[in-house]
Design a protein around this motif. Structure first.
Motif, PDB file in Angstrom:
ATOM      1  N   ASP A 126       0.871  -1.213  -0.030  1.00 40.48           N
ATOM      2  CA  ASP A 126       0.036  -0.021   0.109  1.00 40.48           C
ATOM      3  C   ASP A 126       0.793   1.101  -0.042  1.00 40.48           C
ATOM      4  OD1 ASP A 126      -3.324   0.573   0.849  1.00 40.48           O
ATOM      5  OD2 ASP A 126      -1.669   2.239   1.154  1.00 40.48           O
ATOM      6  N   HIS A 162      -3.136  -2.859  -2.198  1.00 40.61           N
ATOM      7  CA  HIS A 162      -4.207  -2.282  -1.271  1.00 40.61           C
ATOM      8  C   HIS A 162      -4.777  -0.797  -1.925  1.00 40.61           C
ATOM      9  CE1 HIS A 162      -4.519  -4.883   2.350  1.00 40.61           C
ATOM     10  NE2 HIS A 162      -3.667  -5.408   1.743  1.00 40.61           N
ATOM     11  N   HIS A 164      -4.997   2.278  -1.489  1.00 40.45           N
ATOM     12  CA  HIS A 164      -4.344   3.579  -1.451  1.00 40.45           C
ATOM     13  C   HIS A 164      -3.337   3.677  -2.428  1.00 40.45           C
ATOM     14  CE1 HIS A 164      -6.550   3.405   2.453  1.00 40.45           C
ATOM     15  NE2 HIS A 164      -6.909   4.821   1.860  1.00 40.45           N
ATOM     16  N   THR A 165      -3.000   2.804  -3.270  1.00 43.08           N
ATOM     17  CA  THR A 165      -2.042   2.807  -4.043  1.00 43.08           C
ATOM     18  C   THR A 165      -2.124   3.414  -5.492  1.00 43.08           C
ATOM     19  OG1 THR A 165      -1.267   0.668  -2.965  1.00 43.08           O
ATOM     20  CG2 THR A 165      -0.130   1.184  -5.301  1.00 43.08           C
TER      21      THR A 165
END
Length: 262
Positions: A126, A162, A164-165
């Protein structure tokens, strides 16, 4: 294991969507060897017969989001037996610590423990997450490539990304995973589901943000009086509830065409 002949049960063929009427199902060496249209003239020595009238034999179930860590509170071997008892024959371990996760898979493959088949991924990647046993922060493309390489060398079956990447780091992860010949899975968020599929992500781990990413969706919905500002989980749910039918159909069509797994 001893040979096993199961009689009296109908078979669910999930490819045709039909039930098959058979005289028996023969299991040898722990695997289905044959679906018998009529009683065989001879059976392997020591075959055990089990008659199950009125029941249905279905393909094994899969637990596609299992996770665990080596703590005194987690008895992995007990879970494996519990899973088998409930018809689960395949587990996909996510966000698992290394090298413990790979050791668990290898124990199963070698026959040291009776368990469902297991494929494992290491800690999730992430761009914004804090470091933990289940997550690795990859703030830029270089860090992403290093972490994918480390997990590949540890022997993982795939890498999980994840929500927020962003696109730049995601592309670096995908390129490194292709080089290492391992698969990828990802959650939509900073990148939409459709874009994840177009970029080559094999498995989508959570449904949402179909045609637009989180920022674009929030921009279009945040002016509504009932929008849940300040609550990220509620905002994710709100966004999903307000997806258009056109975006649902377009994304489903794209995923089917690219053979992406949800």
């Amino acid at each position: 294991p001893e040979p096993l002949l199961v009689t009296g049960a109908r078979i669910l063929d999930v490819r045709s969507g039909r039930y098959l009427a058979t005289s028996g199902l023969l299991v040898q060496d722990g695997r289905i060897a044959a679906l018998l249209r009529e009683a065989p003239p001879a059976l392997p020595a020591g075959t055990r017969r089990v008659d199950l009238p009125g029941t249905t034999v279905v393909p094994g179930l899969g637990d596609l989001r299992a996770t665990a860590a080596p703590t005194p509170l987690a008895d992995a071997d007990f879970y494996y037996l519990l899973a088998l008892a409930h018809g689960i024959t395949f587990c996909r371990g996510v966000d698992m610590p290394l090298p413990w996760a790979v050791r668990q898979r290898d124990r199963i493959r070698s026959g040291d423990v009776l368990a469902p088949r297991l494929l494992v991924g290491g800690p999730g990647l992430d761009q914004e997450a804090a470091f933990s046993f289940s997550l690795r922060r990859v703030p830029d493309a270089a860090a992403a490539r290093r972490e994918v390489g480390a997990q590949a060398r540890a022997g993982v079956d795939w890498v999980r990304v994840h929500s927020h990447t962003g696109p730049e780091v995601l592309r670096a992860i995908l390129a490194a995973a292709r080089t290492a010949k391992i698969r990828t899975s990802a959650e939509p968020g900073a990148v939409s589901t459709s874009e994840l599929v177009r970029l080559g992500v094999a498995t989508i781990d959570r449904l949402g943000y179909l045609a637009r990413n989180r920022a674009e969706t929030e921009s279009s919905l945040s002016s509504r009086p009932d929008y849940p500002r300040g609550n990220a989980e509620a905002a994710d749910d709100y966004a999903w509830e307000h997806e258009s039918e056109a975006d649902v159909r377009a994304t489903a069509t794209l995923m089917a065409r690219r053979l992406a797994v949800l």
